[in-house]
Design a protein around this motif. Structure first.
Motif, short mmCIF file in Angstrom:
data_model
loop_
_atom_site.label_atom_id
_atom_site.label_comp_id
_atom_site.label_asym_id
_atom_site.label_seq_id
_atom_site.Cartn_x
_atom_site.Cartn_y
_atom_site.Cartn_z
N ILE A 90 42.85 78.65 -68.07
CA ILE A 90 41.47 78.83 -68.56
C ILE A 90 40.55 79.40 -67.47
CG2 ILE A 90 39.41 77.61 -69.41
CD1 ILE A 90 41.31 75.93 -71.17
N PRO A 91 40.51 78.81 -66.26
CA PRO A 91 39.68 79.43 -65.20
C PRO A 91 40.13 80.86 -64.88
CG PRO A 91 40.48 77.29 -64.50
CD PRO A 91 41.15 77.59 -65.80
N ALA A 92 41.46 81.08 -64.90
CA ALA A 92 41.97 82.43 -64.58
C ALA A 92 41.48 83.45 -65.60
CB ALA A 92 43.50 82.40 -64.54
N ILE A 93 41.42 83.04 -66.88
CA ILE A 93 40.93 83.95 -67.93
C ILE A 93 39.46 84.28 -67.69
CG2 ILE A 93 40.37 84.06 -70.42
CD1 ILE A 93 43.02 82.40 -70.84
N PHE A 94 38.65 83.26 -67.40
CA PHE A 94 37.22 83.46 -67.11
C PHE A 94 37.04 84.44 -65.94
CE2 PHE A 94 36.08 79.39 -69.32
CZ PHE A 94 34.95 79.83 -69.98
N ILE A 95 37.78 84.19 -64.86
CA ILE A 95 37.62 85.00 -63.64
C ILE A 95 38.11 86.43 -63.87
CG2 ILE A 95 38.36 85.24 -61.22
CD1 ILE A 95 38.46 82.10 -61.20
N SER A 96 39.21 86.57 -64.62
CA SER A 96 39.72 87.90 -64.94
C SER A 96 38.70 88.69 -65.77
CB SER A 96 41.04 87.77 -65.70
OG SER A 96 41.59 89.04 -65.96
N LEU A 97 38.05 88.00 -66.71
CA LEU A 97 37.00 88.66 -67.51
C LEU A 97 35.84 89.09 -66.62
CD1 LEU A 97 36.92 86.48 -70.75
CD2 LEU A 97 37.23 88.97 -70.67
N GLN A 98 35.43 88.21 -65.69
CA GLN A 98 34.32 88.53 -64.77
C GLN A 98 34.62 89.76 -63.92
OE1 GLN A 98 33.56 85.25 -62.16
NE2 GLN A 98 32.35 84.09 -63.61
N LEU A 99 35.86 89.80 -63.35
CA LEU A 99 36.17 90.82 -62.35
C LEU A 99 36.75 92.11 -62.94
CD1 LEU A 99 37.70 88.64 -59.48
CD2 LEU A 99 35.41 89.61 -59.59
N THR A 100 37.44 92.00 -64.11
CA THR A 100 38.11 93.19 -64.64
C THR A 100 37.80 93.46 -66.11
OG1 THR A 100 40.08 91.99 -65.43
CG2 THR A 100 40.09 92.70 -63.12
#
Length: 602
Positions: A191-201
């Motif tokens: 879940i955090p990885a999905i959030f961060i991936s959306l933010q950065l890419t």
């Protein structure tokens, strides 16, 4: 709601769930304690194996090691997943067909020798205790941060929790608890990885986002620059090695990957999981499902590492590396940096304004050119981010990315689930080795079932005490300590299992000699580099300047395994052949006659 309270709610709820399941599925017999009554469905067993396997090293530590090294530490991914394929194809079905409770029992019977069984017990205990030290290190980091206490207190609290649910549940309780822990830890990781991936890419799938373009922070639009190219540029501008290229020694890299791979296939707590299913076919399916569940985390880990490194670098240089570093005042007052103060309390993160300019400059102060450039710019000659423990990266990641409070609390619960699930599996392997193989198998064969269960629980309590003590001064970060355990398993247990299944010529004397040579040589090599019995300051060499060529202590397991194989074959060929019934036993394990129903339980 206050973050501290939310952490308590998420961690408390998950613990109530685990302990509730352990009580519900409490082992009433030795068969249920050691092998869950052999009635576990392959998908359930695959999920439990995934949780058993994805320890604090995988969840907490691995992404941190990848983040700060880059491509060279992808060896962790290659070795650990490759080992699982090896285990599924070469070991799991055959061991299940043999139909015993423990690895040492198989070795004792196949090599028709109580001595072989005893040596296997010793190898198993040494590897498992080294592994538990790594888990306890992770438990201390996680509890320390989320209960806002120091690392030592966190470790002691964690030890008490592991004791409570592992000692009472046995394999039956641990299996169903681990299914719940898998669900918690995989949600907490992805879940955090999905959030961060959306933010950065802008891509919701982290593994795809890693190879996509970075988003422009100002406009939120595609910047046209690949995320990894942007990361390479920033880290090289700060004087570090390029993230995506190979810098380390190739010989050591190959041996390290091999050590992890064959160590995986020789790890007793993972192999034990395949004794819990009803048939040989189920053992194969379990291994396949476990690989699917493990892949969910392992495909996400490289993205988590790279994106966290980018976030940290940008936080320390908010206007870019050509501008000025972050100010000490900003760290103390800006909400974006609040996570730094929280982690500072654990003693695992630190910074210091060494030249008194009010700035905290983060760069590689081992690079002479970078130091000269920093001095010329007026930022001093020393890196002022003085301590960033690799083990905190995944746990701090949602805070670094400024994610919602509930995500931070979920990661807290996931980190603990990862460390505790593996610790429980390892403690079960240790306790069954002591009570089932050592006491009942060797010293007191007439022991009653009730006494055997009691001795298993006492052995587990003793193992927790030793691991907690050593966890206070671990020989490395969680994943590095675990890599040492893999080396020990690779050098001692794996060759004995492979020769036991695939060679009719290796006899009892060869197996015992091979295991002893593999274990002793590897253990001495590790102690020479990490300190005798992991006591700081007693080492003669370091991994930066190893004793043998460029082979670090974490990579030596592959060499130990080669010595084990060579010794076993030389000794076996110089002594008598195994008895006819042992040759027939090997034949019956290998040939899939009656493979649908495993050999009757003994």
């Amino acid at each position: 709601m206050d973050q501290f309270v939310l952490n308590w709610i998420f961690i408390g709820a998950s613990f109530v769930l685990y302990i509730g399941i352990a009580v519900w599925a409490r082992a009433g017999s030795t068969s249920e304690f050691y092998a869950a009554g052999r009635g576990v469905h392959p998908v359930v067993n695959g999920m439990a194996t995934g949780a058993d396997w994805m320890s604090a090293a995988s969840f907490i530590s691995m992404a941190g090691l990848i983040a700060f090294t880059g491509y060279d530490n992808s060896t962790f991914l290659m070795g650990w997943t490759g080992g699982y394929v090896l285990l599924a194809l070469m070991l799991a079905p055959y061991l299940r067909k043999f139909g015993k409770f423990t690895v040492s029992e198989f070795i004792g019977d196949r090599f028709y020798s109580p001595t072989a069984r005893l040596v296997a017990v010793i190898c198993l205990i040494v590897a498992s205790i080294t592994y538990v030290i790594g888990q306890m290190t992770g438990v201390g980091v996680a509890f320390g941060r989320f209960l806002e206490v120091d690392n030592t207190t966190g470790l002691l609290i964690g030890a008490a929790v592991v004791f409570a649910y592992a000692v009472f549940g046995g394999m039956k309780g641990v299996t169903y608890t681990q299914v719940a822990q898998y669900v918690v830890l995989i949600m907490a990781y992805t879940i955090p990885a999905i959030f961060i991936s959306l933010q950065l890419t802008g891509n919701p799938i982290p593994a795809l986002g890693l190879f996509g373009n970075a988003v422009d922070p100002a406009t939120g639009a595609d910047s046209g620059v690949a995320l990894l190219a942007k990361l390479d540029q920033i880290v090289t501008e700060l004087g570090f090695n390029e993230y995506t290229t190979h810098h380390s020694d190739t010989l050591n890299m190959v041996l390290f990957t091999l050590s992890l791979m064959i160590g995986t296939a020789g790890l007793p707590h993972v192999i034990m999981r395949f004794f819990t299913v009803p048939t040989v076919a189920s053992a194969r399916w379990s291994a396949g499902w476990a690989l699917v569940f493990i892949a969910l985390l392992y495909l996400t880990a490289p993205a988590v590492g790279a994106m966290a490194r980018l976030n940290i670098s940008q936080l320390m240089w908010p206007e870019g590396t050509a501008s000025e570093p972050v100010s000490a005042e900003m760290i103390n007052s800006d909400e974006k940096y609040a996570w730094m103060a929280t982690w500072q309390k654990t003693g695992l993160l630190g910074w210091e304004d060494k030249n008194g300019d009010g700035k905290i400059a983060y760069f590689n102060d081992k690079d002479a050119d970078k130091v000269a450039a920093m001095e010329a710019a007026g930022w001093g000659s020393e890196n002022e981010l003085t301590n960033f423990n690799r083990d905190i990266l995944v746990l701090a990641n949602p805070e670094i990315a400024n994610l919602p409070s509930w995500v931070i609390a979920l990661v807290a619960a996931g980190g603990l689930a990862a460390a505790l699930s593996t610790a429980a599996g390892l403690l079960l392997a240790i306790s069954s080795a002591v009570s089932h193989d050592l006491l009942k198998g060797q010293l007191t064969p007439n022991m009653s079932e009730a006494n055997e269960l009691m001795s298993a629980r006492l052995a587990m309590a003793g193992a927790i005490a030793v691991a907690t003590y050593l966890g206070l001064n671990p020989p490395g970060f969680a994943a590095q300590t675990v890599a040492l355990a893999f080396g020990l398993a690779a050098a001692s247990i794996f060759p004995a299992l492979m020769m036991g299944i695939f060679s009719k010529r290796v006899n009892n004397k060869g197996a015992v000699a091979g295991m002893l040579v593999g274990l002793v040589v590897t253990l001495v090599y590790i102690f020479l580099h990490k300190g005798w019995f992991f006591i700081p300051g007693t080492n003669s060499f370091t991994d930066a300047d190893p004793l043998l060529l460029t082979i670090k202590s974490t990579s030596f397991g592959a060499v130990g395994a080669m010595l084990n194989f060579a010794t076993a074959y030389l000794v076996s060929n110089a002594t008598e052949e195994p008895p006819e019934e042992i040759v027939e036993l090997v034949e019956s394990i290998r040939v899939p006659r009656g493979a649908g129903a495993a050999a009757a339980d003994h």
